[in-house]
Design a protein around this motif. Structure first.
Motif, PDB file in Angstrom:
ATOM      1  N   ALA A  90       1.335  11.142  -6.454  1.00 46.28           N
ATOM      2  CA  ALA A  90       2.389  10.971  -5.447  1.00 46.28           C
ATOM      3  C   ALA A  90       1.879  10.100  -4.293  1.00 46.28           C
ATOM      4  CB  ALA A  90       2.856  12.328  -4.922  1.00 46.28           C
ATOM      5  N   LEU A  91       0.636  10.323  -3.880  1.00 42.41           N
ATOM      6  CA  LEU A  91       0.033   9.509  -2.828  1.00 42.41           C
ATOM      7  C   LEU A  91      -0.082   8.052  -3.268  1.00 42.41           C
ATOM      8  CD1 LEU A  91      -1.443   9.097  -0.145  1.00 42.41           C
ATOM      9  CD2 LEU A  91      -3.518   9.950  -1.244  1.00 42.41           C
ATOM     10  N   ASP A  92      -0.574   7.828  -4.470  1.00 40.31           N
ATOM     11  CA  ASP A  92      -0.681   6.458  -5.004  1.00 40.31           C
ATOM     12  C   ASP A  92       0.684   5.779  -5.060  1.00 40.31           C
ATOM     13  OD1 ASP A  92      -3.363   6.164  -5.352  1.00 40.31           O
ATOM     14  OD2 ASP A  92      -3.349   6.453  -7.516  1.00 40.31           O
ATOM     15  N   ASP A  93       1.673   6.504  -5.563  1.00 36.66           N
ATOM     16  CA  ASP A  93       3.020   5.948  -5.696  1.00 36.66           C
ATOM     17  C   ASP A  93       3.616   5.623  -4.324  1.00 36.66           C
ATOM     18  OD1 ASP A  93       5.345   5.226  -7.282  1.00 36.66           O
ATOM     19  OD2 ASP A  93       6.289   7.036  -6.440  1.00 36.66           O
ATOM     20  N   LEU A  94       3.474   6.532  -3.383  1.00 34.98           N
ATOM     21  CA  LEU A  94       3.986   6.317  -2.034  1.00 34.98           C
ATOM     22  C   LEU A  94       3.320   5.106  -1.383  1.00 34.98           C
ATOM     23  CD1 LEU A  94       5.827   7.391   0.209  1.00 34.98           C
ATOM     24  CD2 LEU A  94       3.947   8.880   0.915  1.00 34.98           C
ATOM     25  N   SER A  95       2.015   5.007  -1.528  1.00 36.54           N
ATOM     26  CA  SER A  95       1.270   3.887  -0.966  1.00 36.54           C
ATOM     27  C   SER A  95       1.688   2.565  -1.603  1.00 36.54           C
ATOM     28  CB  SER A  95      -0.232   4.112  -1.168  1.00 36.54           C
ATOM     29  OG  SER A  95      -0.967   2.972  -0.823  1.00 36.54           O
ATOM     30  N   THR A  96       1.838   2.564  -2.922  1.00 38.21           N
ATOM     31  CA  THR A  96       2.239   1.345  -3.631  1.00 38.21           C
ATOM     32  C   THR A  96       3.624   0.897  -3.209  1.00 38.21           C
ATOM     33  OG1 THR A  96       0.851   1.912  -5.520  1.00 38.21           O
ATOM     34  CG2 THR A  96       2.649   0.374  -5.925  1.00 38.21           C
ATOM     35  N   GLN A  97       4.553   1.853  -3.120  1.00 38.26           N
ATOM     36  CA  GLN A  97       5.916   1.500  -2.715  1.00 38.26           C
ATOM     37  C   GLN A  97       5.971   1.021  -1.271  1.00 38.26           C
ATOM     38  OE1 GLN A  97       9.124   4.148  -3.759  1.00 38.26           O
ATOM     39  NE2 GLN A  97       8.048   4.847  -5.578  1.00 38.26           N
ATOM     40  N   LEU A  98       5.249   1.698  -0.383  1.00 41.99           N
ATOM     41  CA  LEU A  98       5.223   1.287   1.017  1.00 41.99           C
ATOM     42  C   LEU A  98       4.612  -0.099   1.158  1.00 41.99           C
ATOM     43  CD1 LEU A  98       5.669   1.847   4.025  1.00 41.99           C
ATOM     44  CD2 LEU A  98       3.445   2.997   4.046  1.00 41.99           C
ATOM     45  N   SER A  99       3.518  -0.336   0.479  1.00 41.50           N
ATOM     46  CA  SER A  99       2.858  -1.636   0.535  1.00 41.50           C
ATOM     47  C   SER A  99       3.778  -2.736   0.013  1.00 41.50           C
ATOM     48  CB  SER A  99       1.575  -1.584  -0.296  1.00 41.50           C
ATOM     49  OG  SER A  99       0.960  -2.844  -0.323  1.00 41.50           O
ATOM     50  N   GLY A 100       4.395  -2.495  -1.132  1.00 48.59           N
ATOM     51  CA  GLY A 100       5.301  -3.490  -1.695  1.00 48.59           C
ATOM     52  C   GLY A 100       6.456  -3.809  -0.772  1.00 48.59           C
ATOM     53  N   ARG A 101       7.039  -2.772  -0.194  1.00 50.85           N
ATOM     54  CA  ARG A 101       8.176  -2.983   0.720  1.00 50.85           C
ATOM     55  C   ARG A 101       7.718  -3.700   1.990  1.00 50.85           C
ATOM     56  NH1 ARG A 101      13.016  -4.477   1.129  1.00 50.85           N
ATOM     57  NH2 ARG A 101      14.218  -3.459   2.733  1.00 50.85           N
ATOM     58  N   CYS A 102       6.577  -3.315   2.507  1.00 52.43           N
ATOM     59  CA  CYS A 102       6.060  -3.946   3.722  1.00 52.43           C
ATOM     60  C   CYS A 102       5.812  -5.435   3.493  1.00 52.43           C
ATOM     61  CB  CYS A 102       4.784  -3.247   4.176  1.00 52.43           C
ATOM     62  SG  CYS A 102       4.150  -3.857   5.763  1.00 52.43           S
ATOM     63  N   TYR A 103       5.120  -5.761   2.388  1.00 52.78           N
ATOM     64  CA  TYR A 103       4.828  -7.165   2.119  1.00 52.78           C
ATOM     65  C   TYR A 103       6.107  -7.964   1.842  1.00 52.78           C
ATOM     66  CZ  TYR A 103      -0.226  -6.603   2.152  1.00 52.78           C
ATOM     67  OH  TYR A 103      -1.515  -6.377   2.541  1.00 52.78           O
ATOM     68  N   ALA A 104       7.083  -7.353   1.192  1.00 56.58           N
ATOM     69  CA  ALA A 104       8.351  -8.051   0.953  1.00 56.58           C
ATOM     70  C   ALA A 104       9.060  -8.345   2.268  1.00 56.58           C
ATOM     71  CB  ALA A 104       9.242  -7.224   0.029  1.00 56.58           C
ATOM     72  N   LEU A 105       9.114  -7.345   3.160  1.00 54.54           N
ATOM     73  CA  LEU A 105       9.755  -7.556   4.460  1.00 54.54           C
ATOM     74  C   LEU A 105       8.969  -8.546   5.317  1.00 54.54           C
ATOM     75  CD1 LEU A 105      10.842  -3.910   5.352  1.00 54.54           C
ATOM     76  CD2 LEU A 105      12.330  -5.833   4.766  1.00 54.54           C
ATOM     77  N   ALA A 106       7.647  -8.451   5.266  1.00 55.23           N
ATOM     78  CA  ALA A 106       6.814  -9.385   6.032  1.00 55.23           C
ATOM     79  C   ALA A 106       7.014 -10.812   5.521  1.00 55.23           C
ATOM     80  CB  ALA A 106       5.343  -8.993   5.953  1.00 55.23           C
ATOM     81  N   GLY A 107       7.114 -10.959   4.203  1.00 58.99           N
ATOM     82  CA  GLY A 107       7.369 -12.281   3.629  1.00 58.99           C
ATOM     83  C   GLY A 107       8.717 -12.824   4.057  1.00 58.99           C
ATOM     84  N   ASP A 108       9.738 -11.973   4.013  1.00 57.97           N
ATOM     85  CA  ASP A 108      11.070 -12.395   4.464  1.00 57.97           C
ATOM     86  C   ASP A 108      11.043 -12.793   5.940  1.00 57.97           C
ATOM     87  OD1 ASP A 108      12.054 -11.863   1.944  1.00 57.97           O
ATOM     88  OD2 ASP A 108      13.027  -9.973   2.519  1.00 57.97           O
ATOM     89  N   ASN A 109      10.364 -11.967   6.734  1.00 59.42           N
ATOM     90  CA  ASN A 109      10.266 -12.239   8.166  1.00 59.42           C
ATOM     91  C   ASN A 109       9.513 -13.549   8.420  1.00 59.42           C
ATOM     92  OD1 ASN A 109       9.865 -12.134  10.972  1.00 59.42           O
ATOM     93  ND2 ASN A 109       9.625  -9.934  10.957  1.00 59.42           N
ATOM     94  N   ALA A 110       8.439 -13.759   7.701  1.00 59.91           N
ATOM     95  CA  ALA A 110       7.664 -14.993   7.867  1.00 59.91           C
ATOM     96  C   ALA A 110       8.505 -16.201   7.444  1.00 59.91           C
ATOM     97  CB  ALA A 110       6.376 -14.938   7.049  1.00 59.91           C
ATOM     98  N   ASN A 111       9.276 -16.064   6.365  1.00 63.69           N
ATOM     99  CA  ASN A 111      10.155 -17.162   5.944  1.00 63.69           C
ATOM    100  C   ASN A 111      11.199 -17.483   7.006  1.00 63.69           C
ATOM    101  OD1 ASN A 111       8.870 -17.584   3.510  1.00 63.69           O
ATOM    102  ND2 ASN A 111      10.247 -16.264   2.356  1.00 63.69           N
ATOM    103  N   GLU A 112      11.783 -16.445   7.614  1.00 67.41           N
ATOM    104  CA  GLU A 112      12.767 -16.653   8.678  1.00 67.41           C
ATOM    105  C   GLU A 112      12.129 -17.359   9.880  1.00 67.41           C
ATOM    106  OE1 GLU A 112      14.509 -12.871   9.639  1.00 67.41           O
ATOM    107  OE2 GLU A 112      15.230 -12.579   7.580  1.00 67.41           O
ATOM    108  N   ARG A 113      10.946 -16.917  10.230  1.00 68.86           N
ATOM    109  CA  ARG A 113      10.268 -17.535  11.384  1.00 68.86           C
ATOM    110  C   ARG A 113       9.860 -18.977  11.077  1.00 68.86           C
ATOM    111  NH1 ARG A 113       7.196 -13.200  14.962  1.00 68.86           N
ATOM    112  NH2 ARG A 113       8.682 -11.504  14.786  1.00 68.86           N
TER     113      ARG A 113
END
Length: 176
Positions: free
Chosen positions: A95-118
């Motif tokens: 559960a910890l691994d899954d939570l970390s993987t999902q959080l990391s994936g979502r964070c990097y996706a949002l950061a990528g979107d944000n960086a593209n917008e900027r």
């Protein structure tokens, strides 16, 4: 804490007696139930380790991750979403691994979107105010060519500096 208490009640009140019955009946290792019995035995073992305050137990690691580490994750530091490495492959560790993987994936996706917008914002600013003007022209300037307004150049660099940290912290392949 409430979720752990619920899992504890389920495991100790329902799964543990059933696992004992399976063991007495000699069916615990039957192929049909082997995965399920191993999962519940792992949950019981993890809860026992938690109650015994065993260092590195997966229940504590999961709780600490949720309470301490997750709130520190931001778009500029998605690496903070990495979970501690556990040797266990139990329910709580997975559960910890899954939570970390999902959080990391979502964070990097949002950061990528944000960086593209900027980046798009920087590009628009540059193209509207600086592109084709000296010193950003592709050819040597002529007397009739327009020069970039120094205030526009300063404005571009202020905008660039404000966005540089996020764009540098985002992996190149983070955006979809």
């Amino acid at each position: 804490e409430l979720t752990r208490a619920r899992v504890t009640v389920l495991a100790r009140s329902y799964a543990q007696p059933l696992l004992g019955w399976f063991a007495k009946a000699g069916t615990r290792d039957e192929p049909e139930g082997r995965t399920l019995t191993a999962k519940w035995q792992g949950i019981l073992d993890d809860l026992r380790d938690f109650d015994a305050k065993k260092p590195g137990n997966s229940v504590t690691a999961l709780e600490e991750y949720i309470v301490t580490q997750m709130p520190k994750v931001a778009l500029a530091n998605c690496g903070a979403s990495a979970a501690p490495s556990l040797r266990s492959r139990s329910f709580f560790a997975l559960a910890l691994d899954d939570l970390s993987t999902q959080l990391s994936g979502r964070c990097y996706a949002l950061a990528g979107d944000n960086a593209n917008e900027r980046y798009a914002e920087l590009s628009r600013y540059f193209n509207q105010r600086l592109a084709g003007r000296y010193p950003f022209a592709e050819t040597q300037p002529r007397a009739t060519d327009r020069e970039a307004d120094p205030e526009d150049v300063r404005g571009f660099f202020r905008l660039f500096d404000a966005n540089q940290a996020l764009m540098k912290s985002t992996p190149h392949d983070a955006a979809p």
